[in-house]
Scaffold this active site. Structure first.
Site, mmCIF file in Angstrom:
data_model
loop_
_atom_site.group_PDB
_atom_site.id
_atom_site.type_symbol
_atom_site.label_atom_id
_atom_site.label_comp_id
_atom_site.label_asym_id
_atom_site.label_seq_id
_atom_site.Cartn_x
_atom_site.Cartn_y
_atom_site.Cartn_z
ATOM 1 N N HIS A 123 42.749 39.769 35.274
ATOM 2 C CA HIS A 123 43.699 39.598 36.382
ATOM 3 C C HIS A 123 43.895 40.939 37.074
ATOM 4 O O HIS A 123 44.744 41.734 36.703
ATOM 5 C CB HIS A 123 45.029 39.060 35.824
ATOM 6 C CG HIS A 123 45.984 38.608 36.883
ATOM 7 N ND1 HIS A 123 47.002 37.725 36.623
ATOM 8 C CD2 HIS A 123 46.092 38.906 38.209
ATOM 9 C CE1 HIS A 123 47.697 37.507 37.723
ATOM 10 N NE2 HIS A 123 47.163 38.223 38.704
ATOM 11 N N HIS A 156 53.043 30.939 38.116
ATOM 12 C CA HIS A 156 53.829 30.731 39.335
ATOM 13 C C HIS A 156 54.328 29.289 39.340
ATOM 14 O O HIS A 156 54.075 28.512 40.262
ATOM 15 C CB HIS A 156 53.011 31.072 40.581
ATOM 16 C CG HIS A 156 52.766 32.549 40.723
ATOM 17 N ND1 HIS A 156 53.744 33.422 41.143
ATOM 18 C CD2 HIS A 156 51.668 33.300 40.468
ATOM 19 C CE1 HIS A 156 53.257 34.655 41.146
ATOM 20 N NE2 HIS A 156 52.002 34.611 40.736
ATOM 21 N N ASP A 212 47.026 43.131 36.514
ATOM 22 C CA ASP A 212 47.544 42.559 37.766
ATOM 23 C C ASP A 212 47.717 43.673 38.806
ATOM 24 O O ASP A 212 48.643 43.648 39.618
ATOM 25 C CB ASP A 212 48.871 41.825 37.532
ATOM 26 C CG ASP A 212 49.289 40.946 38.709
ATOM 27 O OD1 ASP A 212 48.447 40.702 39.596
ATOM 28 O OD2 ASP A 212 50.463 40.526 38.757
ATOM 29 N N HIS A 227 57.300 44.995 33.934
ATOM 30 C CA HIS A 227 57.206 43.543 34.042
ATOM 31 C C HIS A 227 57.808 42.832 32.833
ATOM 32 O O HIS A 227 58.317 41.707 32.957
ATOM 33 C CB HIS A 227 55.750 43.111 34.225
ATOM 34 C CG HIS A 227 55.245 43.288 35.617
ATOM 35 N ND1 HIS A 227 54.863 44.515 36.118
ATOM 36 C CD2 HIS A 227 55.069 42.386 36.626
ATOM 37 C CE1 HIS A 227 54.460 44.353 37.378
ATOM 38 N NE2 HIS A 227 54.586 43.074 37.707
#
Length: 397
Positions: free
Chosen positions: A70, A208, A287, A264
């Site tokens: 990712h 998400h 990410d 995070h």
């Protein structure tokens, strides 16, 4: 006639992280971009002494190259730039943090822009994906099939319900390179989409999403096998409803991503997650976006301005928008936060992601027959050297 060895021999005086244990005083012989043989220095065949010998001192550790499933961008480039130069920039920058393979990750955007990024990735992999830099091993499609309630930094105007026909067109544009899809299974057509992905060899990742426990359970039964950036962009845990996050920890079928930058996920929550899930079912991702490796400032992410400073990336409203985390930092952090051994921390960055997308046969560990993706770390988990498919791709000055 004397045999002339054309390969490279790493004589590892310090530690080497193999699949099951950490060993000292080992050798790794590389030829043709592959690991030909590995084992104790005391048992090394004499013929390998004729190769180019690289001495790895006692203070250093050799680990398998990291696999980032990712990552949007680095060093000023982003997958959505849709140019070969952007992917090449990322591929050339990532060995400095020990990453030797990655999924080029898209973001929710206008259909045509996503299609261009996918076609570009397919073209790059055919023409420019050679050794001496990190390898693009596929695409992670993050969105647009997500829940607007948990959109995070994904542009809301382009969000859609899962659409098998549209995805199949995109997979054709990508020449089959889409390996992982972040989506919200609770949306209309969500479970059918999960089943379609699973039947077609694509990893369905729950992310998400506003899914409650029962909706995650249905997705797992339909074939979901992955969770995108745990705790971020999802329904959190509650003592009366486990939510997406609680379900992610409870279902053994799910491999779970963590962005371990200390921002995070709070360090104590990282430790709790490792204790609950175990190191076999967690993997590290960055990410990261284009500002990684660059200075603080304002940058573009998915057509939006994001501000980089104090180690984090945010939208104008303060929403986290990816990271500038490096993979060696993630490995260092998860070991520190969770009191993990080097073996377990490295497994989460190398073996687990390679297994998850079906490339463990050639990447993710130090073993004969695999790609010679190797990283040399110092005692502070800083990258000293990185070999990508047998070629030196980074060396600390």
């Amino acid at each position: 006639m004397e045999l002339i060895m054309l390969g490279t021999l790493l004589a590892i005086r310090g530690k080497a992280v193999f699949e099951k244990e950490v060993k000292t005083n080992q050798y790794v012989y590389i030829e043709g971009g592959k690991i030909v043989a590995a084992g104790p220095l005391s048992e090394m065949p004499a013929k390998y002494e004729q190769a180019e010998v690289v001495e790895i001192p006692n203070s250093h550790t050799v680990v398998p190259g990291f696999v980032d499933l990712h990552i949007h961008g680095a060093a000023g480039a982003d997958t959505m730039d849709a140019t070969p130069e952007a992917l090449a920039t990322m591929a050339e920058a990532l060995p400095a943090e020990g990453t030797t393979a990655f999924l080029a990750t898209t973001i929710t955007q206008e259909h045509g822009n996503i299609d261009l990024a996918l076609k570009n990735a397919a073209g790059y992999c055919k023409a420019d994906n050679g050794p001496g830099k990190a390898e693009v091993v596929g695409v992670h499609l993050e969105g647009p099939f997500i829940n607007t309630k948990r959109k995070g930094a994904q542009p809301e105007e382009y969000i859609l319900d899962p659409d098998i026909e549209l995805f199949s067109k995109w997979q054709e544009s990508a020449d089959g390179l889409i390996k992982l899809v972040t989506m919200a299974p609770e949306l209309e057509n969500g479970l059918e989409f999960v089943e379609y992905l699973d039947k077609n060899g694509v990893v369905a990742s729950i992310g998400h999403t506003d899914a409650v426990y029962e909706e995650v359970e249905k997705a797992v039964k339909a074939g979901a096998k992955h969770v995108t950036h745990l705790y971020n962009g999802m329904r959190g845990m509650h003592h009366r409803e486990p939510g997406t996050a609680g379900a992610a920890l409870l279902f053994k079928e799910l491999m779970v991503e963590m962005i371990v930058d200390g921002i995070h996920i709070a360090p104590k929550m990282v430790k709790l997650s490792v204790a609950a899930k175990g190191t076999d079912r967690l993997l590290l991702v960055t990410d990261s976006m284009r500002a990684k490796c660059l200075n603080a400032g304002v940058y573009d992410l998915g057509g939006q301005d994001v501000t980089v400073g104090d180690g984090k990336v945010v939208l104008a409203d303060g929403t986290l928008a990816g990271s500038i985390l490096k993979m060696n930092e993630a490995v260092r952090n998860v070991a520190k936060f969770s009191d993990l051994s080097l073996l377990d921390a490295v497994k989460m960055a190398s073996e687990n992601p390679a297994r998850q997308i079906g490339i463990f046969g050639k990447k993710g560990s130090i073993a004969a027959g695999k790609d010679a993706d190797l990283v040399v770390l110092d005692t502070g988990m800083n990258v000293v050297k990185t070999y990508c498919r047998g070629e030196l791709a980074f060396q600390k000055s």
